[in-house]
Design an enzyme around this catalytic site. Structure first.
Site, PDB file in Angstrom:
ATOM      1  N   HIS A  72     -27.204  27.771  -3.868  1.00 19.82           N
ATOM      2  CA  HIS A  72     -28.179  27.110  -2.991  1.00 19.82           C
ATOM      3  C   HIS A  72     -27.537  25.877  -2.368  1.00 19.82           C
ATOM      4  O   HIS A  72     -26.999  25.041  -3.075  1.00 19.82           O
ATOM      5  CB  HIS A  72     -29.428  26.712  -3.783  1.00 19.82           C
ATOM      6  CG  HIS A  72     -30.432  27.814  -3.871  1.00 19.82           C
ATOM      7  ND1 HIS A  72     -31.781  27.602  -3.898  1.00 19.82           N
ATOM      8  CD2 HIS A  72     -30.257  29.158  -3.913  1.00 19.82           C
ATOM      9  CE1 HIS A  72     -32.409  28.771  -3.967  1.00 19.82           C
ATOM     10  NE2 HIS A  72     -31.504  29.722  -3.988  1.00 19.82           N
ATOM     11  N   TYR A 200     -40.225  21.639  -3.048  1.00 22.55           N
ATOM     12  CA  TYR A 200     -40.995  20.627  -3.772  1.00 22.55           C
ATOM     13  C   TYR A 200     -42.070  20.115  -2.818  1.00 22.55           C
ATOM     14  O   TYR A 200     -41.746  19.481  -1.814  1.00 22.55           O
ATOM     15  CB  TYR A 200     -40.095  19.455  -4.193  1.00 22.55           C
ATOM     16  CG  TYR A 200     -39.031  19.821  -5.204  1.00 22.55           C
ATOM     17  CD1 TYR A 200     -37.839  20.417  -4.822  1.00 22.55           C
ATOM     18  CD2 TYR A 200     -39.222  19.553  -6.562  1.00 22.55           C
ATOM     19  CE1 TYR A 200     -36.856  20.743  -5.758  1.00 22.55           C
ATOM     20  CE2 TYR A 200     -38.250  19.873  -7.510  1.00 22.55           C
ATOM     21  CZ  TYR A 200     -37.076  20.476  -7.092  1.00 22.55           C
ATOM     22  OH  TYR A 200     -36.118  20.801  -8.021  1.00 22.55           O
ATOM     23  N   PRO A 292     -39.598  17.920 -15.477  1.00 21.60           N
ATOM     24  CA  PRO A 292     -38.823  19.014 -14.866  1.00 21.60           C
ATOM     25  C   PRO A 292     -38.537  18.830 -13.371  1.00 21.60           C
ATOM     26  O   PRO A 292     -37.735  19.587 -12.817  1.00 21.60           O
ATOM     27  CB  PRO A 292     -39.706  20.245 -15.103  1.00 21.60           C
ATOM     28  CG  PRO A 292     -41.073  19.704 -15.311  1.00 21.60           C
ATOM     29  CD  PRO A 292     -40.926  18.358 -15.938  1.00 21.60           C
ATOM     30  N   LYS A 296     -33.343  18.845 -14.296  1.00 24.96           N
ATOM     31  CA  LYS A 296     -32.167  18.222 -14.912  1.00 24.96           C
ATOM     32  C   LYS A 296     -32.011  18.471 -16.413  1.00 24.96           C
ATOM     33  O   LYS A 296     -30.965  18.146 -16.975  1.00 24.96           O
ATOM     34  CB  LYS A 296     -32.213  16.698 -14.665  1.00 24.96           C
ATOM     35  CG  LYS A 296     -32.031  16.322 -13.203  1.00 24.96           C
ATOM     36  CD  LYS A 296     -30.693  16.807 -12.705  1.00 24.96           C
ATOM     37  CE  LYS A 296     -30.468  16.509 -11.243  1.00 24.96           C
ATOM     38  NZ  LYS A 296     -29.384  17.312 -10.680  1.00 24.96           N
ATOM     39  N   TYR A 384     -29.302  15.561  -6.819  1.00 31.31           N
ATOM     40  CA  TYR A 384     -29.746  16.943  -7.048  1.00 31.31           C
ATOM     41  C   TYR A 384     -28.576  17.821  -7.451  1.00 31.31           C
ATOM     42  O   TYR A 384     -28.673  18.661  -8.350  1.00 31.31           O
ATOM     43  CB  TYR A 384     -30.410  17.471  -5.778  1.00 31.31           C
ATOM     44  CG  TYR A 384     -31.155  18.767  -5.964  1.00 31.31           C
ATOM     45  CD1 TYR A 384     -32.321  18.816  -6.728  1.00 31.31           C
ATOM     46  CD2 TYR A 384     -30.698  19.953  -5.386  1.00 31.31           C
ATOM     47  CE1 TYR A 384     -33.009  20.002  -6.913  1.00 31.31           C
ATOM     48  CE2 TYR A 384     -31.386  21.147  -5.555  1.00 31.31           C
ATOM     49  CZ  TYR A 384     -32.546  21.166  -6.318  1.00 31.31           C
ATOM     50  OH  TYR A 384     -33.232  22.345  -6.490  1.00 31.31           O
TER      51      TYR A 384
HETATM   52  C1  PHB Z   1     -37.350  26.536 -11.883  1.00 29.49           C
HETATM   53  O1  PHB Z   1     -36.754  27.361 -11.164  1.00 29.49           O
HETATM   54  O2  PHB Z   1     -37.953  26.890 -12.905  1.00 29.49           O
HETATM   55  C2  PHB Z   1     -37.330  25.113 -11.488  1.00 29.49           C
HETATM   56  C3  PHB Z   1     -36.674  24.735 -10.332  1.00 29.49           C
HETATM   57  C4  PHB Z   1     -36.649  23.410  -9.964  1.00 29.49           C
HETATM   58  C5  PHB Z   1     -37.260  22.458 -10.767  1.00 29.49           C
HETATM   59  C6  PHB Z   1     -37.896  22.829 -11.938  1.00 29.49           C
HETATM   60  C7  PHB Z   1     -37.924  24.170 -12.302  1.00 29.49           C
HETATM   61  O3  PHB Z   1     -37.234  21.175 -10.396  1.00 29.49           O
END
Ligand code: PHB
Ligand code: APR
Length: 389
Positions: A72, A200, A292, A296, A384
């Site tokens: 990604h 997000y 989450p 991280k 990130y």
């Molecule tokens: C996930 O793919 O489960 C996931 C992705 C990004 C995050 C948290 C969880 O910030």
């Protein structure tokens, strides 16, 4: 029984450490409380930094990761339906890889026998002995029988609810914590992802996240109140709420289907210092938790393990103590910066009960600023993709 390093916990931290030590020819045994089936079923985040993928490559365990991991090159923020693309690779020259933690756990467990890494499953009442002295040991019960392993080093990789951290005397331990007044409701479904990047989304009704495991499996989350019950979230209610929060452009591409897993998890920031006491070393969730947002948790576990493996090898093989003496400070320096980023992204994107109109305006102003500023996007991209080791 005797070993050089007794590792408590067969989560990603314990498994990666065990493999790294065995690769260097050091004896290690993992002692795990639950069954192999339960460890393999746990569904958690799936965005890997280079820290993690490089570690798996060094361990020679990146075969499936290379075949199935999805590179990604950016992430997408959404504010009340307005899309902000953050081009991570343009800002950093690096990318992240989408590959589920479930898959990593499977790869590490399946490769353990060939590396001579023993894992003792379903070991109850695990106890640590003499961590400050010359005869450290770990005792536990398996199949009704009490056993004891004498060891030089104990690695506490037993997660937030484990026993290792508690073995550090209260007078020595410093704990820092923030519990957030909401949780994440997660859904896994065999439907194609709605967007090429991880999304997000900040919305008046709360945060939403769109992620994936593959081209045919999606992972979605909604911010929910801590009092919410799973049984009140039937699939149709989940999908309707998700689409509202993602905004019309992305919602139009959401493909719905039956959930194959659904769970609610609370959000917490937590750090326990120091990460070493005597012959005990903590790594991963045993020493720190991040919310989450930003994915991280696993990546921090792998940077701890990278530092700790290096330190233990130079101590055990060459008698050099700089690495083990510096481990806690070195790991914590990176942990605190990652704690900051996870906390920042959580505060920026969620609705907080009782927040004032002023605070909402501040979030909006910050997201507008990010939309227009290369410098602000670079800060997000750099964190990130993962801070340097
Ligand atoms: C996930 O793919 O489960 C996931 C992705 C990004 C995050 C948290 C969880 O910030
Ligand atoms: N004795 C033995 N094992 C234990 C004990 C105990 N008393 N308590 C917990 N464990 C085991 C758990 O069953 C689990 O398998 O320790 C393991 C800890 O694994 P994780 O909680 O996954 O922690 P860690 O390996 O540090 O993983 C770091 O991966 O799982 C995610 O949320 C986690 O993102 C974080 C990252």
């Amino acid at each position: 029984m005797k070993t050089q390093v007794a590792i408590i916990g067969a989560g990603p931290a314990g498994l990666m450490l065990g493999h790294g030590l065995r690769q260097a020819g050091i004896d290690a045994i993992i002692i795990e409380r639950t069954s192999q089936a339960r460890v393999r079923q746990r569904i958690r985040a799936g965005v890997l930094e280079r820290t993690t993928t490089d570690l798996l490559t060094r361990l020679g365990l990146d075969h499936r990761l290379k075949l199935e991991g999805l590179p990604h090159h950016g992430l997408t923020l959404v504010n009340d339906g307005r899309i902000i693309d953050v081009p991570v690779t343009r800002h950093t020259g690096r990318h992240v890889t989408v590959y589920g933690q479930t898959e990593i756990t499977r790869d590490l467990i399946e490769a353990a026998p060939a590396r001579g890494l023993d894992i003792i499953w379903e070991a109850t009442d695990v106890a640590l002995h003499d961590i400050e002295g010359d005869t450290p040991a770990v005792s536990f019960t398996v199949a009704g029988e009490r056993r004891r392993i004498e060891t030089c080093i104990i690695a506490g990789c037993d997660g937030f609810h484990g026993v290792s951290r508690q073995a550090i005397p209260r007078a020595v331990r410093r704990e820092y914590e923030r519990a957030y007044p909401f949780g994440w409701l997660g859904v896994l479904a065999d439907v194609p992802p709605c967007h090429p990047e991880v999304v997000y989304a900040s919305h008046e009704r709360g945060f939403a996240l769109a992620s994936m495991r593959s081209q045919t499996r999606s992972r979605y989350y909604l911010q929910v109140g801590l009092e919410e019950k799973l049984e009140d979230w039937r699939d149709d209610r989940f999908w309707t709420e998700l689409k509202t929060r993602l905004g019309p452009d992305i919602a139009a591409k959401v493909i719905t289907g039956p959930s194959i897993e659904k769970s609610i998890a609370p959000l917490r920031s937590f750090v326990s210092e120091p990460m070493r006491h005597g012959n005990l070393f903590l790594a991963g969730d045993a020493a720190h938790i991040v919310p989450p947002t930003g994915a991280k948790g696993l990546n921090l576990a792998s940077s701890d393990v990278t530092y700790l493996t290096e330190a233990l090898i130079s101590w055990i093989d060459h008698g050099q103590s700089e690495g083990i003496d510096g481990y806690s400070d070195r790991a914590l320096a990176r942990i605190w910066k990652t704690e900051r980023f996870s906390w920042y992204l959580t505060k920026l994107m969620h609705r907080f009960p009782g927040e004032s109109a002023f605070e909402r305006r501040m979030q909006n102003a910050e997201l507008d600023y990010i939309a227009q500023s290369d410098a602000a996007q670079a800060m997000i991209a750099e964190n990130y993709v993962g801070l340097p080791l």
